[in-house]
Design a protein around this motif. Structure first.
Motif, PDB file in Angstrom:
ATOM      1  N   GLY A  80     -82.839  53.165 -24.133  1.00 36.06           N
ATOM      2  CA  GLY A  80     -83.859  53.403 -23.123  1.00 36.06           C
ATOM      3  C   GLY A  80     -84.895  54.410 -23.615  1.00 36.06           C
ATOM      4  O   GLY A  80     -85.005  54.682 -24.805  1.00 36.06           O
ATOM      5  N   CYS A  81     -85.657  54.952 -22.684  1.00 33.08           N
ATOM      6  CA  CYS A  81     -86.573  56.042 -23.008  1.00 33.08           C
ATOM      7  C   CYS A  81     -85.847  57.355 -22.711  1.00 33.08           C
ATOM      8  O   CYS A  81     -84.774  57.355 -22.111  1.00 33.08           O
ATOM      9  CB  CYS A  81     -87.865  55.930 -22.197  1.00 33.08           C
ATOM     10  SG  CYS A  81     -87.627  56.030 -20.410  1.00 33.08           S
ATOM     11  N   THR A  82     -86.404  58.464 -23.132  1.00 31.73           N
ATOM     12  CA  THR A  82     -85.705  59.740 -22.986  1.00 31.73           C
ATOM     13  C   THR A  82     -85.392  60.043 -21.523  1.00 31.73           C
ATOM     14  O   THR A  82     -84.353  60.631 -21.217  1.00 31.73           O
ATOM     15  CB  THR A  82     -86.544  60.887 -23.576  1.00 31.73           C
ATOM     16  OG1 THR A  82     -87.873  60.832 -23.035  1.00 31.73           O
ATOM     17  CG2 THR A  82     -86.624  60.765 -25.086  1.00 31.73           C
ATOM     18  N   TYR A  83     -86.252  59.620 -20.619  1.00 32.52           N
ATOM     19  CA  TYR A  83     -86.021  59.873 -19.196  1.00 32.52           C
ATOM     20  C   TYR A  83     -84.733  59.226 -18.714  1.00 32.52           C
ATOM     21  O   TYR A  83     -84.005  59.779 -17.889  1.00 32.52           O
ATOM     22  CB  TYR A  83     -87.200  59.357 -18.370  1.00 32.52           C
ATOM     23  CG  TYR A  83     -86.944  59.370 -16.881  1.00 32.52           C
ATOM     24  CD1 TYR A  83     -87.058  60.549 -16.145  1.00 32.52           C
ATOM     25  CD2 TYR A  83     -86.548  58.205 -16.218  1.00 32.52           C
ATOM     26  CE1 TYR A  83     -86.796  60.565 -14.778  1.00 32.52           C
ATOM     27  CE2 TYR A  83     -86.294  58.214 -14.857  1.00 32.52           C
ATOM     28  CZ  TYR A  83     -86.419  59.393 -14.140  1.00 32.52           C
ATOM     29  OH  TYR A  83     -86.147  59.409 -12.797  1.00 32.52           O
ATOM     30  N   ASP A  84     -84.431  58.038 -19.248  1.00 25.99           N
ATOM     31  CA  ASP A  84     -83.249  57.301 -18.805  1.00 25.99           C
ATOM     32  C   ASP A  84     -81.965  58.088 -19.011  1.00 25.99           C
ATOM     33  O   ASP A  84     -80.989  57.902 -18.268  1.00 25.99           O
ATOM     34  CB  ASP A  84     -83.144  55.976 -19.559  1.00 25.99           C
ATOM     35  CG  ASP A  84     -84.258  55.011 -19.197  1.00 25.99           C
ATOM     36  OD1 ASP A  84     -84.698  55.032 -18.036  1.00 25.99           O
ATOM     37  OD2 ASP A  84     -84.703  54.254 -20.082  1.00 25.99           O
ATOM     38  N   TYR A  85     -81.949  58.941 -20.000  1.00 22.64           N
ATOM     39  CA  TYR A  85     -80.722  59.665 -20.324  1.00 22.64           C
ATOM     40  C   TYR A  85     -80.566  60.952 -19.517  1.00 22.64           C
ATOM     41  O   TYR A  85     -79.545  61.625 -19.618  1.00 22.64           O
ATOM     42  CB  TYR A  85     -80.671  59.946 -21.827  1.00 22.64           C
ATOM     43  CG  TYR A  85     -80.619  58.652 -22.605  1.00 22.64           C
ATOM     44  CD1 TYR A  85     -79.411  58.012 -22.842  1.00 22.64           C
ATOM     45  CD2 TYR A  85     -81.790  58.028 -23.044  1.00 22.64           C
ATOM     46  CE1 TYR A  85     -79.362  56.793 -23.514  1.00 22.64           C
ATOM     47  CE2 TYR A  85     -81.751  56.814 -23.718  1.00 22.64           C
ATOM     48  CZ  TYR A  85     -80.539  56.205 -23.941  1.00 22.64           C
ATOM     49  OH  TYR A  85     -80.498  55.002 -24.591  1.00 22.64           O
ATOM     50  N   ASP A  86     -81.565  61.264 -18.738  1.00 21.21           N
ATOM     51  CA  ASP A  86     -81.485  62.419 -17.850  1.00 21.21           C
ATOM     52  C   ASP A  86     -81.464  62.010 -16.383  1.00 21.21           C
ATOM     53  O   ASP A  86     -81.415  62.848 -15.491  1.00 21.21           O
ATOM     54  CB  ASP A  86     -82.684  63.351 -18.090  1.00 21.21           C
ATOM     55  CG  ASP A  86     -82.686  63.930 -19.496  1.00 21.21           C
ATOM     56  OD1 ASP A  86     -81.596  64.235 -20.003  1.00 21.21           O
ATOM     57  OD2 ASP A  86     -83.773  64.067 -20.085  1.00 21.21           O
ATOM     58  N   ALA A  87     -81.503  60.704 -16.150  1.00 21.46           N
ATOM     59  CA  ALA A  87     -81.545  60.204 -14.776  1.00 21.46           C
ATOM     60  C   ALA A  87     -80.192  60.404 -14.093  1.00 21.46           C
ATOM     61  O   ALA A  87     -79.142  60.348 -14.729  1.00 21.46           O
ATOM     62  CB  ALA A  87     -81.925  58.723 -14.766  1.00 21.46           C
ATOM     63  N   TYR A  88     -80.225  60.635 -12.805  1.00 29.61           N
ATOM     64  CA  TYR A  88     -78.996  60.911 -12.043  1.00 29.61           C
ATOM     65  C   TYR A  88     -78.049  59.727 -12.017  1.00 29.61           C
ATOM     66  O   TYR A  88     -76.833  59.874 -11.841  1.00 29.61           O
ATOM     67  CB  TYR A  88     -79.355  61.311 -10.612  1.00 29.61           C
ATOM     68  CG  TYR A  88     -79.831  60.175  -9.758  1.00 29.61           C
ATOM     69  CD1 TYR A  88     -78.949  59.434  -8.981  1.00 29.61           C
ATOM     70  CD2 TYR A  88     -81.180  59.823  -9.738  1.00 29.61           C
ATOM     71  CE1 TYR A  88     -79.390  58.375  -8.204  1.00 29.61           C
ATOM     72  CE2 TYR A  88     -81.626  58.757  -8.966  1.00 29.61           C
ATOM     73  CZ  TYR A  88     -80.732  58.043  -8.199  1.00 29.61           C
ATOM     74  OH  TYR A  88     -81.171  56.991  -7.444  1.00 29.61           O
ATOM     75  N   CYS A  89     -78.575  58.529 -12.187  1.00 25.71           N
ATOM     76  CA  CYS A  89     -77.746  57.328 -12.083  1.00 25.71           C
ATOM     77  C   CYS A  89     -76.995  57.022 -13.374  1.00 25.71           C
ATOM     78  O   CYS A  89     -76.228  56.061 -13.431  1.00 25.71           O
ATOM     79  CB  CYS A  89     -78.605  56.131 -11.681  1.00 25.71           C
ATOM     80  SG  CYS A  89     -80.041  55.860 -12.715  1.00 25.71           S
ATOM     81  N   GLY A  90     -77.185  57.813 -14.401  1.00 27.03           N
ATOM     82  CA  GLY A  90     -76.432  57.631 -15.630  1.00 27.03           C
ATOM     83  C   GLY A  90     -77.239  56.978 -16.737  1.00 27.03           C
ATOM     84  O   GLY A  90     -78.265  56.347 -16.501  1.00 27.03           O
TER      85      GLY A  90
END
Length: 224
Positions: free
Chosen positions: A184-194
């Motif tokens: 994913g993009c970097t944001y995806d790895y900090d998202a609350y949903c995992g």
């Protein structure tokens, strides 16, 4: 590449000779009349190409030569930046093939066990469900391991988002096969949903467990 400079481009390049980048190999024009530069390949380990300060203070340097140097170092910097992108991508993906293979095997084992349940005799149902739970846990672990590494890959892509290379071109130059990879993009790895792959596997596990639970409840009622 830049708009053609006044005068003869070779003569202008010669006037700027002592300020050329170390990788500089020559100057010419393409078929559209625009000035182009030839450079030895960059590895990305070099210092960032920056036009020498002395070239700004050299009163004997014609304006055309100054413009040519600016364009040269802009072109060199883009090539160097792309080379760094490829270099960093190689580093970030060193363990990726092994981790992706481990995930695929864990995911396939989980899927196979789930299908096995459809034809498992009642006497072996509980033990097979237990094996399935273990397989689901291993698939989730493998997905988390992948996501931990993919986070670094995503960070590299984010760092070089303004590179002249598209992601698929960077992968190709790095010699990396990415068939099926989930990054994913970097944001995806900090998202609350995992993280992306962990989320995909978690949803698949939940679907399997819901099915097993429903079957278990229905068969219990039927034999009760």
């Amino acid at each position: 590449m830049t708009t053609a400079t006044p005068g003869d481009v070779e003569q202008t390049a010669e006037q700027a000779a002592k300020y050329h980048h170390a990788h500089y190999q020559g100057t010419g024009r393409n078929r559209y009349g625009r000035v182009v530069f030839a450079f030895a390949p960059f590895t990305g380990n070099e210092e960032e190409p920056i036009r020498p300060r002395d070239s700004y203070r050299d009163d004997d340097l014609p304006d055309a030569a100054r413009d040519l140097l600016t364009a040269e170092y802009d072109a060199a910097r883009r090539l160097w930046w792309s080379a760094r992108y490829v270099r960093d991508l190689k580093t970030a993906t060193t363990e990726a093939p092994a981790l992706w293979d481990a995930y695929q095997r864990a995911q396939q084992h989980m899927t196979d066990l789930r299908r096995t349940l459809d034809t498992t005799p009642d006497t072996y149902w509980t033990s097979t469900v237990s094996q399935l739970v273990d397989a689901q846990d291993k698939a989730l672990d493998a997905a988390r391991d992948w996501d931990d590494l993919a986070r670094g890959i995503a960070r590299v892509h984010d760092d070089y988002v303004y590179s002249d290379l598209a992601q698929h071109e960077a992968y190709e130059r790095a010699g990396v096969e990415t068939d099926g990879w989930v990054v994913g993009c970097t944001y995806d790895y900090d998202a609350y949903c995992g993280a992306p792959l962990t989320r995909i596997v978690r949803e698949a596990v939940q679907k399997q467990r819901t099915h097993v639970q429903q079957v278990s409840q229905l068969t219990t009622r039927a034999t009760g």
